[in-house]
Design an enzyme around this catalytic site. Structure first.
Site, PDB file in Angstrom:
ATOM      1  N   ASP A  15      18.206  17.179 109.389  1.00 20.35           N
ATOM      2  CA  ASP A  15      18.161  17.398 107.902  1.00 20.35           C
ATOM      3  C   ASP A  15      17.608  18.664 107.731  1.00 20.35           C
ATOM      4  O   ASP A  15      16.524  19.073 108.384  1.00 20.35           O
ATOM      5  CB  ASP A  15      17.364  16.179 107.450  1.00 20.35           C
ATOM      6  CG  ASP A  15      18.037  14.832 107.385  1.00 20.35           C
ATOM      7  OD1 ASP A  15      19.268  14.918 107.774  1.00 20.35           O
ATOM      8  OD2 ASP A  15      17.478  13.798 107.280  1.00 20.35           O
ATOM      9  N   GLY A  41      20.666  12.161 109.950  1.00 22.57           N
ATOM     10  CA  GLY A  41      21.966  11.118 110.248  1.00 22.57           C
ATOM     11  C   GLY A  41      21.752   9.875 110.022  1.00 22.57           C
ATOM     12  O   GLY A  41      20.666   9.264 110.504  1.00 22.57           O
ATOM     13  N   GLY A  43      23.235   7.320 111.225  1.00 20.23           N
ATOM     14  CA  GLY A  43      23.206   6.627 112.279  1.00 20.23           C
ATOM     15  C   GLY A  43      21.910   6.770 113.140  1.00 20.23           C
ATOM     16  O   GLY A  43      21.531   5.846 113.749  1.00 20.23           O
ATOM     17  N   ASP A 240      18.332   3.414 105.227  1.00 24.72           N
ATOM     18  CA  ASP A 240      18.815   3.441 106.794  1.00 24.72           C
ATOM     19  C   ASP A 240      17.470   2.648 107.275  1.00 24.72           C
ATOM     20  O   ASP A 240      17.824   1.762 108.247  1.00 24.72           O
ATOM     21  CB  ASP A 240      18.342   5.033 107.050  1.00 24.72           C
ATOM     22  CG  ASP A 240      19.790   5.670 107.038  1.00 24.72           C
ATOM     23  OD1 ASP A 240      20.772   5.270 106.609  1.00 24.72           O
ATOM     24  OD2 ASP A 240      19.619   6.920 106.898  1.00 24.72           O
TER      25      ASP A 240
END
Length: 294
Positions: A15, A41, A43, A240
């Protein structure tokens, strides 16, 4: 409750965050306040969230054979995540997310890079690990055919899946059917399923609504779980964190209890900078829940 084995099949990004008071309009240049690079990310974020909460976590993904790739893999390993299923792609950059952070909100552009190489053939090498998982987490920052393949494989092997359909993209009908839980935010849900998702789909939906909490259906009855009121610093990783925490909590009680646990984890996560920076430990979530009345 036994320690859950969670496998995340998804994206790993660096990021690149610019912090600014003012969002530029087209053709405008503004001055930023700060710039930072932090691992991210969807994931990887969900993997870190689950690992911090005490799960045994395996990450299946790809990075570039570049400095970012080495940092990203080391970051996952530092969190206790199994990374022998994270392999570099030669002659390819790592995935990057360009994030504009302003007034405690965010706008994100994702460049997939090595994440495009998380193919069905690549993931097939880890079918044994998928089949041994308690929960498999997926998002849509990797090729959609891979997502569909993993969902079908897990359905056949009776492995619980949590599909976070972000960024919102259409999947084959069979993929939605194969998923155990689908966790869009309110906008993604509207884009993908319209105002009135069909009855079968409704039973899978765990819809996050930001400050308005989380909505899901139980026996076709709508259930609303309120969010916790906190003062946010950076909301980048809240979704997330929710997904990672929800996956961890699924084996320990009802869906409603798992949602409340995940809401608490997400509330704690937004009080620090960076998608992963504020992700809490299990002890921190339990302490927060006790403070909130259990």
């Amino acid at each position: 409750m036994k320690t859950p084995n969670i496998t995340v099949v998804g994206s790993i990004n660096m990021d690149m965050v610019t912090i600014t008071d003012v969002v530029p309009v087209q053709g405008e240049t503004v001055l930023g306040k700060d710039f930072r690079t932090v691992p991210g990310g969807k994931g990887a974020n969900q993997a870190v969230a689950a690992a911090r909460l005490g799960a045994n976590v395996r990450m299946i993904g790809r990075v570039g054979d570049d400095p970012f790739g080495h940092v990203l893999t080391e970051n996952l390993a530092k969190e206790g995540i199994i990374t022998d299923s994270v392999k570099p792609v030669t002659d390819c950059t790592s995935g990057v997310a360009t994030i504009l952070l302003s007034d405690r909100d965010n706008r994100i552009i994702v460049t997939k890079g090595a994440n495009e190489h998380v193919t069905p053939d690549y993931v097939a090498a880890f079918e044994q690990e998928l089949a041994a998982s308690d929960v498999v987490l997926l998002q849509l920052e990797i090729p959609l055919e891979t997502v569909a393949y993993v969902l079908e494989f897990c359905a056949k092997h009776h492995v619980t899946t949590v599909l976070n359909p972000a960024p919102a993209q259409k999947l084959p009908d069979a993929a939605w059917t194969d998923a155990t839980y689908i966790s869009p935010n309110e906008n993604e849900c509207l884009q993908l399923f319209g105002d009135e998702p069909d009855a079968n789909l409704r039973q899978k939906l765990i819809m996050t609504k930001g400050a308005d909490g989380v909505q899901f259906y139980e026996n076709d009855e709508q259930v609303q779980v309120e969010s916790f009121r906190v003062e946010p610093v950076d909301t980048t990783g809240a979704g997330d964190t929710f997904n990672g925490a929800f996956a961890v909590a699924l084996g320990g009680g009802t869906v409603k209890e798992a949602v409340r646990f995940a809401n608490a984890a997400a509330a704690l996560s937004v009080q620090s900078f960076g998608a992963q920076g504020g992700m809490p430990t299990k002890a921190q979530v339990q302490s927060f829940l006790q403070e909130q009345g259990g």
